[in-house]
Design an enzyme around this catalytic site. Structure first.
Site, PDB file in Angstrom:
ATOM      1  N   HIS A  83       4.695  -0.675  -8.898  1.00 50.63           N
ATOM      2  CA  HIS A  83       6.035  -0.166  -8.616  1.00 50.63           C
ATOM      3  C   HIS A  83       6.644  -0.871  -7.404  1.00 50.63           C
ATOM      4  O   HIS A  83       6.094  -0.819  -6.306  1.00 50.63           O
ATOM      5  CB  HIS A  83       5.929   1.339  -8.355  1.00 50.63           C
ATOM      6  N   HIS A 127      15.961  -1.515  -3.850  1.00 50.87           N
ATOM      7  CA  HIS A 127      16.053  -0.266  -4.597  1.00 50.87           C
ATOM      8  C   HIS A 127      17.245   0.591  -4.194  1.00 50.87           C
ATOM      9  O   HIS A 127      18.034   1.020  -5.040  1.00 50.87           O
ATOM     10  CB  HIS A 127      14.765   0.550  -4.428  1.00 50.87           C
TER      11      HIS A 127
END
Length: 304
Positions: A43, A85
């Site tokens: 991730h 992100h």
């Protein structure tokens, strides 16, 4: 293997022996249910000792033998795709402000913070990378799952992947509406040229039905959330028929009951083991090292 390759590989030959090294850069072959490995998805890259969504995190994932990295991308004010992100620079960099409202050069000057960032995180010597830089770092070495943070940027993301000739090793995910009469994504000019992963919530008692519904999407892999792990097992036959690999996040924020990384560190068999037993073939985690150790202990060095 880049998107420019026209080689056709026979699956009977491909999987007659252990997974060949070049498959590390071929999404469809890696995702195929003929590949017996349980895939490790890092991730935002392997960021524990680097920085999330960084070039260093890509290199660390490659060195660790991770199968795929997940990255996040969005466009700056002047239309440059960067890999970060959050909507703002604040948490993960030395900069401040909203990425979409800042020119690329301002975003680029912000230095990444180590790990998951935050006020007390140490600084790296790396700026926010572009999508092109991340894909070039990964080329021929590791597959890349792209999370496009804003739908408005998806066409540019796809254009970038195709222009770089790297479609074979990229998996792009989008949410889908299971009740739609027609999946609009089928009409996109990139569809069928870049591997696509639908994301949706498992509806109790309807998983097999919904899998049949998405058959036109020809998905090599699907990412789902569930409220009852038993529902996953009802999809086995349809997943096998369509050659779809099942991906589950065990991130602490994934909200698949208590099947999360924190619990997995204490009870790996109760989390990762239970998911694998339910037919999951790919797990995205923030605890890459612990997951790889567990995989090796259960299946051996090949993760099988």
């Amino acid at each position: 293997m880049s998107g420019a390759s026209n080689a056709i590989v026979d699956e009977e030959t491909l999987f007659a022996e252990p997974l060949k090294p070049f498959l590390a850069a071929d999404v469809k072959a890696l995702s195929s249910r003929r590949n017996p490995a349980i895939l490790t998805i890092a991730h935002r890259g392997f960021w524990r000792e680097t920085a999330e969504n960084s070039l260093a995190s890509v290199r660390a994932a490659i060195a660790a033998g991770v199968d795929m990295i997940e990255i996040d991308t969005q466009a700056t004010l002047d239309g440059r795709l960067v890999v970060i992100h959050d909507a703002t620079l604040d948490r993960t960099t030395t900069g401040t402000g909203t990425v979409a409202q800042l020119p690329f050069e301002t975003v680029r000057r912000a230095m990444l913070k180590t790990g998951a960032g935050g006020a007390d995180a140490a600084l790296t010597q790396e700026g926010v990378p572009t999508l092109e830089e991340i894909l070039e770092e990964a080329r021929g070495k590791i597959t890349v799952n792209i999370d496009t943070k804003f739908a408005r940027d998806l066409p540019q993301v796809m254009e970038t992947v195709l222009r770089l000739g790297i479609a074979d090793q990229v998996l792009v995910k989008t949410d889908i509406d299971l009740d739609a009469q027609h999946f609009d994504i089928l009409d996109a000019d990139w569809f069928g040229r870049i591997p696509h992963m639908p994301m949706f919530a498992v509806r109790p008692g309807r998983f097999a039905e919904d899998l049949a519904r998405i058959a036109p999407l020809s998905a090599p892999m699907i990412e789902v959330k569930f409220k009852d792990i038993a529902d996953l097992e009802t999809g086995h036959a349809e997943l096998e028929r369509q050659n779809i690999r099942l991906w589950i996040n065990t991130l602490d924020v994934s909200h698949c009951l208590d099947f999360n990384d924190t619990r997995a560190l204490a009870e790996p068999d109760a989390v990762w083991g239970a998911l694998v037993d339910a037919g999951v073939g790919a797990i995205q985690t923030d605890e890459v090292a612990a997951f790889r150790t567990w995989l090796n202990g259960r299946f051996g060095a090949e993760g099988k």
